[in-house]
Design an enzyme around this catalytic site. Structure first.
Site, PDB file in Angstrom:
ATOM      1  N   SER A  57       0.834  -1.201   0.000  1.00  0.00           N
ATOM      2  CA  SER A  57       0.000   0.000   0.000  1.00  0.00           C
ATOM      3  C   SER A  57       0.866   1.248   0.000  1.00  0.00           C
ATOM      4  CB  SER A  57      -0.855  -0.034   1.265  1.00  0.00           C
ATOM      5  OG  SER A  57      -1.443   1.208   1.483  1.00  0.00           O
ATOM      6  N   TYR A  89      -2.138  -1.061  10.838  1.00  0.00           N
ATOM      7  CA  TYR A  89      -2.413  -1.640   9.521  1.00  0.00           C
ATOM      8  C   TYR A  89      -1.262  -1.298   8.560  1.00  0.00           C
ATOM      9  CZ  TYR A  89      -3.949  -1.732   4.697  1.00  0.00           C
ATOM     10  OH  TYR A  89      -3.990  -1.943   3.344  1.00  0.00           O
ATOM     11  N   LYS A 111       1.905  -3.705   6.708  1.00  0.00           N
ATOM     12  CA  LYS A 111       2.311  -3.790   5.293  1.00  0.00           C
ATOM     13  C   LYS A 111       3.818  -3.570   5.163  1.00  0.00           C
ATOM     14  CE  LYS A 111      -1.665  -4.583   3.482  1.00  0.00           C
ATOM     15  NZ  LYS A 111      -1.952  -5.872   2.879  1.00  0.00           N
TER      16      LYS A 111
END
Ligand code: NAD
Ligand code: UFG
Length: 339
Positions: A124, A150, A154
């Site tokens: 992301s 979150y 990643k």
């Protein structure tokens, strides 16, 4: 070539399944349906006019994964499975690290055991944190200023996969850094189906247009951007899906970990999105200016030239098409896959 699509019933996964099949790949979908329903795959089956093998399982379970690898000869994995709600990750960091990081480690261990060492990973733009400037190239620093677990999950997974390659460079690893996926398959039969009140802008706008939400909160109008609202690089989910097919087409030829932005190179503000959606839907989107949302940045858009160079990929769909396709899905399925 047989591709295992983890998280294949989800938003980006389901759209990618269509293009993989159309490109001639065999696929197996692996999903625990924690944020999706089998209905998406049933609809994909109708679109491609063939049945798709689906295994219900969790990437954290070796047993579940081995079941797939025993049953099918898997050549490569596209790894979408993961939790993605930024706010929830702040409240439940361990759940996110367990699902996303532990799940990916487990997946790689099972892949390695079965001699499958090709993986395309859903990363992301969040790994760039708050970029010093825009557009963002793959050389920008990562890991600094990420504001939530979150995003950190990643970044950690990217680093783990780089270490896996250092330990054994027969691995083929592609890290795709998505910007902001929106839109839906042309027919409007599959699309994004948030299980709760949407966190992301596009599903919130489309639910407002269809009458499920009273008004949109615009989180901040005092950013250093042309109209003061946040600017992002919205990319049509079918363009994103196409990027995965291109990555799989080329994966065997890569001799290093490939880190690639998938974005359009265009930045649009929240108010640009409201206007474009009103045009596409013919509906008024009422909105109120609200305080900034914690952790948000002013502006984030990609320099997508590396994807063009190494994948021969670029986004082809513009903002009007993104909004028209989102609206077709939302208006035909006001309650998503729940009927
Ligand atoms: P999604 O929630 O629609 O799809 C993810 C799928 O993974 C769901 O079907 C879910 O049930 C499944 N899943 C989750 N945990 C699992 C587990 N432990 N085992 C098996 N299946 C599991 O999300 P999406 O928007 O399609 O995103 C796909 C991937 O792309 C995710 O990894 C996400 O973090 C990443 N990504 C998404 C965006 C975005 O804005 N949508 C942006 C950047 C990156
Ligand atoms: N926004 C609003 N109102 C809303 C929702 C969003 O004004 O109700 C604004 C945000 O403040 C931001 C813009 O709309 O300026 C986009 O917000 P999103 O929540 O749609 O997207 P983000 O850029 O914050 O984050 C998304 C995903 C992340 C991913 C990131 C980069 O949620 O998982 O894109 O790919 F990492």
């Amino acid at each position: 070539m047989n591709i295992l699509v983890t998280g294949g019933a989800g938003y980006i996964g389901s759209h990618t399944c269509i293009l993989l099949i159309e490109a001639g790949y065999s696929i197996v979908v692996f999903d625990n349906f924690s944020n999706s329903s089998i209905e998406s795959i049933k609809r994909v089956e109708k679109i491609v006019n063939q049945s798709i093998p689906v295994v219900e399982g969790d990437i954290r379970s070796t047993k579940d994964l081995e079941k797939v690898f025993n049953e099918y000869k898997i050549d490569a994995v596209i790894h979408f499975a993961g939790l993605k709600a930024v706010g929830e990750s702040v409240d439940k960091p361990l759940k996110y690290y367990d699902n996303n990081v532990t799940g990916t480690i487990n997946l790689c261990e099972v892949m390695s055991k079965y001699g499958c060492k090709s993986i395309v990973f859903s990363s992301s733009a969040t790994v760039y944190g708050n970029p010093a400037s825009n557009p963002i190239t793959e050389y920008f620093p990562v890991g600094q200023g990420i504001t939530n677990p979150y995003g950190r999950s990643k970044y950690i997974i990217e680093e783990i996969l780089r270490d896996v390659f250092i330990s054994d460079n027969s691995w083929k690893i592609v890290l795709l850094r998505y910007f902001n996926p929106v839109g839906a398959y042309k027919s409007g039969t599959i699309g994004e189906d948030p299980s709760d009140i949407p966190n992301n802008l596009m599903p919130f706008i489309s639910q407002t247009a269809v009458g499920k939400r009273e008004y949109l909160n615009v989180f901040g109008d005092d950013y250093d951007t042309p109209d003061g609202t946040g600017v992002r690089d919205y990319i049509h989910v079918m363009d994103l899906a196409d990027g995965h097919v291109k990555a799989i087409d080329k994966i065997k030829s890569f001799d290093k970990v490939m880190t690639i932005n998938l974005g359009t190179g265009n930045g649009y503000s929240v108010l640009d999105m409201v206007k474009a959606f009103e045009k596409a839907s013919g509906k008024k989107i009422p909105y109120k200016i609200a305080p900034r949302r914690d952790g948000d940045i002013a502006m984030c858009y990609a320099n997508p030239s590396y994807a063009k160079e190494v994948l021969d990929w670029s986004a082809t769909r513009g903002l009007d098409e993104m909004c028209e396709d989102s609206w077709r899905w939302q208006s035909q399925n006001p309650n998503g896959y729940r009927g």
